[in-house]
Design a protein around this motif. Sequence first.
Motif, PDB file in Angstrom:
ATOM      1  N   ASP A 271      18.694  36.011  37.479  1.00 20.99           N
ATOM      2  CA  ASP A 271      18.882  36.194  38.619  1.00 20.99           C
ATOM      3  C   ASP A 271      18.057  34.909  39.388  1.00 20.99           C
ATOM      4  OD1 ASP A 271      16.000  36.218  38.294  1.00 20.99           O
ATOM      5  OD2 ASP A 271      15.727  38.257  38.534  1.00 20.99           O
ATOM      6  N   SER A 272      18.073  33.754  38.591  1.00 25.75           N
ATOM      7  CA  SER A 272      17.519  32.634  39.393  1.00 25.75           C
ATOM      8  C   SER A 272      18.502  31.925  40.433  1.00 25.75           C
ATOM      9  CB  SER A 272      17.648  31.556  38.176  1.00 25.75           C
ATOM     10  OG  SER A 272      18.782  31.219  37.575  1.00 25.75           O
ATOM     11  N   GLU A 273      19.807  32.421  40.453  1.00 24.61           N
ATOM     12  CA  GLU A 273      20.539  31.709  41.640  1.00 24.61           C
ATOM     13  C   GLU A 273      20.745  32.939  42.778  1.00 24.61           C
ATOM     14  OE1 GLU A 273      21.547  28.807  41.702  1.00 24.61           O
ATOM     15  OE2 GLU A 273      20.840  28.429  39.727  1.00 24.61           O
ATOM     16  N   ARG A 293      15.595  42.611  42.558  1.00 23.41           N
ATOM     17  CA  ARG A 293      15.099  42.367  41.379  1.00 23.41           C
ATOM     18  C   ARG A 293      13.704  41.669  41.719  1.00 23.41           C
ATOM     19  NH1 ARG A 293      17.541  42.311  36.177  1.00 23.41           N
ATOM     20  NH2 ARG A 293      16.433  40.484  35.688  1.00 23.41           N
ATOM     21  N   GLN A 294      12.557  42.161  41.220  1.00 23.47           N
ATOM     22  CA  GLN A 294      11.160  41.314  41.269  1.00 23.47           C
ATOM     23  C   GLN A 294      10.616  41.499  39.833  1.00 23.47           C
ATOM     24  OE1 GLN A 294       7.091  42.376  43.534  1.00 23.47           O
ATOM     25  NE2 GLN A 294       8.819  42.844  44.719  1.00 23.47           N
ATOM     26  N   ASN A 351       7.669  41.256  33.712  1.00 19.34           N
ATOM     27  CA  ASN A 351       8.258  42.738  33.529  1.00 19.34           C
ATOM     28  C   ASN A 351       9.226  42.715  34.936  1.00 19.34           C
ATOM     29  OD1 ASN A 351       6.745  44.873  31.900  1.00 19.34           O
ATOM     30  ND2 ASN A 351       5.207  43.127  32.375  1.00 19.34           N
ATOM     31  N   VAL A 352      10.188  43.526  34.743  1.00 17.17           N
ATOM     32  CA  VAL A 352      11.344  43.245  35.748  1.00 17.17           C
ATOM     33  C   VAL A 352      11.578  44.610  36.506  1.00 17.17           C
ATOM     34  CG1 VAL A 352      13.660  42.634  36.692  1.00 17.17           C
ATOM     35  CG2 VAL A 352      12.258  41.340  34.676  1.00 17.17           C
ATOM     36  N   ILE A 353      11.424  44.792  37.837  1.00 20.23           N
ATOM     37  CA  ILE A 353      11.828  46.004  38.684  1.00 20.23           C
ATOM     38  C   ILE A 353      13.060  45.675  39.274  1.00 20.23           C
ATOM     39  CG2 ILE A 353      10.978  47.544  40.372  1.00 20.23           C
ATOM     40  CD1 ILE A 353       8.130  46.703  40.055  1.00 20.23           C
ATOM     41  N   ALA A 354      13.918  46.509  38.839  1.00 17.52           N
ATOM     42  CA  ALA A 354      15.251  46.407  39.509  1.00 17.52           C
ATOM     43  C   ALA A 354      15.834  47.528  40.364  1.00 17.52           C
ATOM     44  CB  ALA A 354      16.347  45.911  38.420  1.00 17.52           C
ATOM     45  N   ILE A 355      16.191  47.546  41.471  1.00 17.78           N
ATOM     46  CA  ILE A 355      16.653  48.737  42.387  1.00 17.78           C
ATOM     47  C   ILE A 355      18.139  48.685  42.708  1.00 17.78           C
ATOM     48  CG2 ILE A 355      16.154  49.869  44.757  1.00 17.78           C
ATOM     49  CD1 ILE A 355      13.457  48.471  44.863  1.00 17.78           C
ATOM     50  N   PHE A 399      18.148  39.015  45.830  1.00 13.17           N
ATOM     51  CA  PHE A 399      19.025  40.109  46.339  1.00 13.17           C
ATOM     52  C   PHE A 399      20.325  39.616  45.847  1.00 13.17           C
ATOM     53  CE2 PHE A 399      22.114  39.828  49.766  1.00 13.17           C
ATOM     54  CZ  PHE A 399      22.163  41.105  49.938  1.00 13.17           C
ATOM     55  N   HIS A 400      21.146  40.688  45.449  1.00 11.15           N
ATOM     56  CA  HIS A 400      22.452  40.228  45.281  1.00 11.15           C
ATOM     57  C   HIS A 400      23.338  41.613  45.337  1.00 11.15           C
ATOM     58  CE1 HIS A 400      25.677  38.179  42.764  1.00 11.15           C
ATOM     59  NE2 HIS A 400      26.145  39.215  42.135  1.00 11.15           N
TER      60      HIS A 400
END
Length: 664
Positions: A271-273, A293-294, A351-355, A399-400
Amino acid sequence: MMKKILFFCIALMSMSLAEAKVSLPQLFQSGMVLQRGKTIPVWGKAEPGELVTVSFNKKQFSTTADADGHWRMDLPKMKAGGPYELTIDSLKLTDILIGDVWLLSGQSNIDVTIERVYPQYVQEIDAYENPDIRMFRVQNETDVHGVKDDIRPTSINWKPVNKQNAWLFSAVGYFLGKRMYEKTKVPQGIIVNSWGGTPIEAWILKDSLMSDYPMLVKRAAFFQNDNYVRAQMQANGEAGRRWNQMLNESEVSSEKSGVREYLYATPNCDDSEWETINQNDWSWRGTGTVWLRQHIIIDKVHAGKPARLLLGTLYDQDVTYLNGQQIGSTGYQYPPRRYDIPEGLLQEGDNVIAIRFINKNGAVHFIPEKPYMLCFGDDRFSQNPMPKDVIPLSNTWKFHEGVQMPPCPGGDVSLQNLPTTLYNAVLHPLAPYAINGVVWYQGESNTGNPAPYADYLKKLMGCWRDRWQDQQMPFVIVQLANYDGRQQTGFPRPIAYQSEPVNSGWAQLREAQRTAAKADPYAELAVINDLGETVDIHPLRKKEVAARIGQCFDRLVYREKVALSPEIVDSQWSMVNGQCSITLTLDQPVQLGDLYEFEVAGPDGKFVNAEATATGNRITILSPLTSHPSPLTIRYAWKDNPLKANVRSLSGLPMSSFELKVSE
C-alpha cells in the motif's frame, strides 16, 4: 345400516369434541406478569359454544365461546404476589406473578439493546439478575388489511432478567423494570413493542386517521394488493443479491477452502503508493467499495493478547480485517464498531488493520467524536470509564478505491412505515391485557414533517385508550434527545455548531410532544434534551432515560408530588428604559446564573438571540429588539442539538424547549 351410520356420526362428533382445544394469545405463557389492582382479562379461542373453565388462585370461573369461537372473562383484582398457576381447561400456565406491567412502544431508541449500551454499565449489567422482573418482546409484523387477533411467537417471552436473557432486549425496558422494582418491591412485567425507523402514523387506528388524513389511509390501501407487494419485495431482494454478486465478483480476490480472500486485506499487500487521508477530514462519494489500511506497531507486552478494536461509528457498511483475518462486520451505519481480537492474532511489530467499506448511497465517512483505539485488559469491554490500557489509532489511513458500481435498483416496500399497519398487527392484539402505563418513545422519523405530530399523538393516545377501554391510561412521552439532524444519511463531517437561530424540525417535533403531553391530564413528558449525542441518533445513556420515565410514572400512577422538568406557569413583558424585558415564572426554582439558547422575535417572526438570567423560580430575558413589539414570541433550545441549553431544576432536570407568545 342406518344404525351403523348414526353410530359413526356420533363417534365422529365425539372425536371432534374431544379434539376441540382452547387456545390462548401469545401473551399468555408461563412466567407472565399480571397487573395488580385491576381486573385481569383472560381471553382466547375455542369451538363455538364450548364451555371454557378457568382456575386461578383457588377459584374457578367459566364462560362460553361465542359464535365466532371467541371467549373472555375478567378475573378479580389481586394484590402483588405469586407465583401462581393458571389453568384453562387442559392448559396449565405456571410461575405467574402479580405486579406492575408496562408497555413500551415507539421506534429504534426503544429497540436499542443491552448489548449496545453494555460498555456504559458493565459492572451493573454483569452483576444484576432478578427473577421478579420479566421481559416480553413483541415480534415485528405488519398488516395492511385490518386488525389481527394475535401476535407472532417470540423468543423473549416473559424471560426473567439476567445478562444473558436481556442481552438483546430493550435497554430502556430493562432499566425501567429495575428502577420500578427498586421503588415498589413488586414484580415487574415489561412488554416491548417497537420497530426502528417507523413513523407514528403506523401505530394509529385507521378510523382515527380517516376523518382528518384520508390520503394517509389511501396510501396504505394501495399496498393491500398482496401480489404487488410480494412481487416488489421479491424484485428488491433479487436486485440486492445481484448487486452484491457483481460487487464481489469484481473485487480483486481469491478463494481458499471456500473462503474469499481479498488482496487489499492481506498483510503483504503493498500500500506504499496508496493515497493518505485524514479520517476527520475525508469522505468518499460513490457506490461500490473503498479500502482503508492502517499499520500499527504492537510492542512485546501487548503482542498475542486478546484485545477489542473500537472503530467508532462508520457510514455505512464495513468488513474489518486484522492481519488478513476478518474480525468483524456491520451492515449499516448506526451500531458502534466493537470488534474482538482473539488471542494470538496481534503480533509483535507491524500489524495491519484493513477496512472494506461497502456503499450504496451517500458519502463514506468516519464519525470523529467516537473512540478509535485498541483496548487491552479485563476492562476492555467498558467505555464508562474507558479502559486503562489502550493504544490509540492514528487519524491517517492509506486509501484505495476498490470497485465502482452503479446504484442498486429497486425500492423497499417497507410496510412497517405505512399508516395503520403496526396498529393492526402488533398493537390491537395486545389488548385487553391489563397494563399499568405506556411509554411512547418515538419521533425521529417524523422530524421531516412535524406540523401534524401533536394531532397524531393525540389520536394515538385516544385510540389506544379506546382499545383498552381505559380513558385514563397513563402515557409517558419521551421527548426527542439532542442530536444534530444534519448527521442524516450520508452527510460528511465535520459540522459547525449552529449559533444563530434556525427553524429546527427537531425542535418543532419536541414542541408537538410538549404541547400534546401538557394538554392531556393523563400524560407526562420525559425531557431528555441533555442525554443525547451530537453524532449518534441512538444515544447510549438509557438508564438515565428510564429514570426520568420512572419519575413521570411516580406522578401519574402513584400520585406522588414529584418535581419533573421545570415548566412555565406565567409570562409577562414590559418596556424598561427603552428595552424590552420578559419575565417567565416557573413551577419551581432553577439553578442560578446566566442562561443560553433563548431567542425572541417581533411581529416579523425573525428570531434573534437574547440574554437571560435565572433567579429563584424566575427567568429574566433582555430582548435586543429596540421597537415596541407586539406580539412578542420567545423560543428556548430551538435547535436540533441545543448543547448550550442550561435551564435546570435544582435536582438537575432540564427544561423542555418551547415556543411561547407573551403579552404585556
